[in-house]
Design a protein around this motif. Structure first.
Motif, PDB file in Angstrom:
ATOM      1  N   GLU A  30       0.948  -1.215  -0.268  1.00 43.21           N
ATOM      2  CA  GLU A  30      -0.065  -0.143   0.027  1.00 43.21           C
ATOM      3  C   GLU A  30       0.855   1.260   0.077  1.00 43.21           C
ATOM      4  O   GLU A  30       1.898   1.264   0.957  1.00 43.21           O
ATOM      5  CB  GLU A  30      -0.887  -0.069   1.287  1.00 43.21           C
ATOM      6  CG  GLU A  30      -1.976   1.224   1.032  1.00 43.21           C
ATOM      7  CD  GLU A  30      -3.113   0.982   2.466  1.00 43.21           C
ATOM      8  OE1 GLU A  30      -3.866   1.990   2.742  1.00 43.21           O
ATOM      9  OE2 GLU A  30      -2.917   0.109   3.005  1.00 43.21           O
ATOM     10  N   GLY A  31       0.526   2.193  -0.774  1.00 43.25           N
ATOM     11  CA  GLY A  31       1.248   3.461  -0.825  1.00 43.25           C
ATOM     12  C   GLY A  31       2.659   3.296  -1.685  1.00 43.25           C
ATOM     13  O   GLY A  31       3.393   4.500  -1.579  1.00 43.25           O
ATOM     14  N   LEU A  32       2.613   2.229  -2.652  1.00 45.75           N
ATOM     15  CA  LEU A  32       4.080   2.162  -3.313  1.00 45.75           C
ATOM     16  C   LEU A  32       4.043   3.267  -4.442  1.00 45.75           C
ATOM     17  O   LEU A  32       3.123   3.318  -5.004  1.00 45.75           O
ATOM     18  CB  LEU A  32       3.950   0.873  -3.775  1.00 45.75           C
ATOM     19  CG  LEU A  32       5.101   0.360  -4.425  1.00 45.75           C
ATOM     20  CD1 LEU A  32       6.420   0.259  -3.372  1.00 45.75           C
ATOM     21  CD2 LEU A  32       5.199  -0.746  -5.007  1.00 45.75           C
ATOM     22  N   TYR A  33       5.197   3.752  -4.535  1.00 47.65           N
ATOM     23  CA  TYR A  33       5.744   4.442  -5.826  1.00 47.65           C
ATOM     24  C   TYR A  33       6.493   3.765  -6.739  1.00 47.65           C
ATOM     25  O   TYR A  33       7.171   2.886  -6.245  1.00 47.65           O
ATOM     26  CB  TYR A  33       6.506   5.999  -5.301  1.00 47.65           C
ATOM     27  CG  TYR A  33       5.970   6.793  -4.297  1.00 47.65           C
ATOM     28  CD1 TYR A  33       5.573   8.250  -4.854  1.00 47.65           C
ATOM     29  CD2 TYR A  33       5.529   6.581  -3.212  1.00 47.65           C
ATOM     30  CE1 TYR A  33       4.957   9.117  -4.165  1.00 47.65           C
ATOM     31  CE2 TYR A  33       5.185   7.567  -2.153  1.00 47.65           C
ATOM     32  CZ  TYR A  33       4.816   8.670  -2.809  1.00 47.65           C
ATOM     33  OH  TYR A  33       4.227   9.730  -2.228  1.00 47.65           O
ATOM     34  N   LEU A  34       6.113   3.674  -8.089  1.00 47.09           N
ATOM     35  CA  LEU A  34       6.776   3.228  -9.260  1.00 47.09           C
ATOM     36  C   LEU A  34       7.729   4.293  -9.804  1.00 47.09           C
ATOM     37  O   LEU A  34       7.121   5.347  -9.955  1.00 47.09           O
ATOM     38  CB  LEU A  34       6.017   2.657  -9.990  1.00 47.09           C
ATOM     39  CG  LEU A  34       5.430   1.187  -9.794  1.00 47.09           C
ATOM     40  CD1 LEU A  34       4.359   1.292  -8.707  1.00 47.09           C
ATOM     41  CD2 LEU A  34       4.678   0.419 -10.982  1.00 47.09           C
ATOM     42  N   GLY A  35       9.142   4.053  -9.802  1.00 41.73           N
ATOM     43  CA  GLY A  35       9.794   5.420 -10.418  1.00 41.73           C
ATOM     44  C   GLY A  35      10.788   4.671 -11.284  1.00 41.73           C
ATOM     45  O   GLY A  35      11.192   3.637 -11.406  1.00 41.73           O
ATOM     46  N   LEU A  36      11.036   5.649 -12.376  1.00 44.05           N
ATOM     47  CA  LEU A  36      12.008   5.404 -13.299  1.00 44.05           C
ATOM     48  C   LEU A  36      13.217   5.995 -12.705  1.00 44.05           C
ATOM     49  O   LEU A  36      13.425   7.303 -12.733  1.00 44.05           O
ATOM     50  CB  LEU A  36      11.386   6.026 -14.687  1.00 44.05           C
ATOM     51  CG  LEU A  36      12.279   5.362 -15.862  1.00 44.05           C
ATOM     52  CD1 LEU A  36      12.147   3.880 -16.037  1.00 44.05           C
ATOM     53  CD2 LEU A  36      11.725   6.299 -17.382  1.00 44.05           C
TER      54      LEU A  36
END
Length: 518
Positions: free
Chosen positions: A170-176
């Protein structure tokens, strides 16, 4: 005269389209503020090719908070597509503005997709060195009070039995994430994405037996720039099909002829553009706002009048627009008006009209460092009104009345072979330092304090060149102002950024002049 607003971000309340929209998931909280830093990347040549795999794409509607080149906001209904390939899954459109297809590991049961934080997705050419691009995750606990990401982790997306897919945390960010010389930087990210499987509406296609003819579409865009583009018109009885009428050039829209009128209804699906559903949406002006901009409202259809010569003219008072589901109400990516479509009879010899709106844009941080932008406008029309095919139209520069040669030093980042210098650039070429959109060009020069510059349009047909006049501009006054700013020795890279000292190797700028250390 009323000003017509280019509706890139303007929102217009759309009439309900003929398509049923997927319910959107609302995020319940604001994301934690995150700092982004990506080495101030400018679009550069990629060193990896787009991944390909057999099979059909699966389409998803993604709801997420998105921070990208286009800005930061909650986005609803972005289109992402996936394709299974053995124990891998390809993702296309996961990050707005990123064209590369990304790859995740697929679990044996096919319900989990994992992006390993140490897995390089592709490599960018950054000043002659490789810059790794990876997909990595981070949660609220991985961010300090100042918005700095303290650590990255693997990203796991889980498919549910209800046709959705979302992160396992929950609350995860996906970053490049970029890695350059051991340093990491966050280029773009999305927060708490929720994916819902969708089926795309059907595209309009011209029947196999329809009579297809090439047409020239002559129109004015939202910047009030005139341009002409090739398209097609297909006729099947009283049904007319247009390719090139919508802002997606390879999409067809259908109209119906009654008498001398052809009616093209709103709501026709155009495909996916920039990550969103696209629909054909004609509009008309409804007034003028307090700032002098024209206000518009959707209409049910666009109407053309067809003449005996086959020329199609848009009826007065209507325009055409390409709409998307980028917001709840819908937003326009572009708008054009004054459309006239004429049968295309082939390319003819003609002298191009002169370029116009010549201008210089100084580099904002350190003006006059040798990385300033020159811009000019043009129309692909001959001096007697002839259509000029953009594939045969070029522009040429003159500096201090001499033809300017373009070569791989310093233009090494262009996606073309410049080992042999060239003296003109195609108007359809959009590269690193030479950018042209079919109506105007912007070019960066690695020259300091040019006294004058000239631009000439060149049309090439059957081995002959037809040239416009040379339109010149002088930069008087600029040099004196900049000279006063240079009391000390200054070093810069080729993008105009200040350096602490001269680099050990490569190209750099010292007091406005280029130097090369091998």
């Amino acid at each position: 005269m009323k000003k017509l607003l280019l509706l890139v971000a303007a929102v217009c309340s759309l009439a309900a389209t003929a398509q049923t929209k997927t319910p959107r998931v609302q995020l319940q909280r604001e994301p934690v503020a995150v700092k982004k830093s990506a080495f101030n990347l400018k679009p550069a040549r990629r060193m990896a090719t787009k991944r390909q795999a057999d099979g059909e794409w699966t389409y998803w509607s993604m709801d997420a908070y998105v921070d990208s080149y286009f800005g930061a906001a909650f986005q609803s209904g972005m289109v992402v597509k996936t394709k299974d390939s053995g124990l891998k899954c390809l993702f296309d459109g996961l990050f707005p503005g990123i064209e590369e297809t990304l790859s995740a590991n697929k679990s044996f049961d096919g319900k989990k997709y994992t992006f390993k934080q140490d897995q390089v997705q592709y490599v960018m050419d950054y000043y002659g060195e490789g810059l790794d691009m990876r997909v990595a995750g981070f949660g609220p606990d991985d961010i300090d009070d100042e918005g700095n990401v303290l650590q990255f982790r693997d990203v796991v997306l889980v498919k549910g039995d209800d046709g959705t897919m979302q992160p396992d945390i929950e609350g995860l960010y996906l970053g490049l994430v970029t890695t350059y010389r051991g340093n990491e930087a966050l280029y773009t990210y999305i927060c708490e994405p929720v994916f819902t499987a969708v089926t795309l509406p059907e595209l309009v296609t011209a029947p196999a037996g329809a009579e297809v003819k090439d047409y020239v579409f002559d129109y004015v865009d939202g910047y009030e720039r005139r341009t002409l583009d090739l398209g097609q018109v297909a006729v099947d009885g009283n049904d007319y099909y247009f390719k090139g009428l919508a802002l997606v050039s390879d999409a067809w829209v259908k109209g119906t002829k009654e008498g001398s009128k052809i009616t093209v209804p709103a709501g026709q699906f155009l495909g996916v553009e920039s990550g969103f559903y696209g629909y054909f949406m004609p509009v008309q002006e409804s007034g003028v706002d307090e700032d002098g901009y024209a206000t518009i409202e959707p209409v049910e259809a666009l109407t053309f009048t067809i003449g005996d010569d086959g020329v199609l003219k848009l009826d007065e008072g209507t325009a055409r627009a390409y709409a998307t589901e980028a917001t709840v109400d819908g937003s326009f990516l572009g708008i054009v008006s004054s459309v006239v479509a004429k049968p295309y009879t082939g390319d003819v010899a003609a002298t191009p009209t002169d370029p116009f709106n010549f201008g210089i844009y100084l580099y904002e941080e350190d003006p006059g460092t040798g990385y300033d932008c020159f811009a000019f406008g043009y129309v692909n029309v001959g001096t007697n009104g002839e259509f000029l095919n953009k594939e045969k139209l070029y522009y040429r520069f003159y500096i201090d009345e001499e033809v300017y040669e373009i070569c791989d030093d310093p233009y090494a980042y262009e996606d073309m072979d410049l080992s042999t210098p060239v003296t003109e650039m195609p108007v359809l070429y959009y590269g690193y330092d030479f950018m042209s959109d079919g109506c105007e060009a912007q070019v960066y020069f690695y020259e300091s304090l040019l006294e004058s510059i000239g631009v000439q349009m060149v049309y090439k047909l059957d081995g002959q060149e037809y040239c416009s006049n040379i339109v010149s501009g002088t930069l008087t006054g600029v040099k004196n102002v900049l000279d006063n700013q240079r009391s000390l020795t200054n070093y810069y890279d080729l993008q105009g950024r200040r350096l602490q000292e001269a680099p050990a190797k490569g190209l750099y700028i010292k007091d406005g002049k280029k130097y090369l250390v091998k």
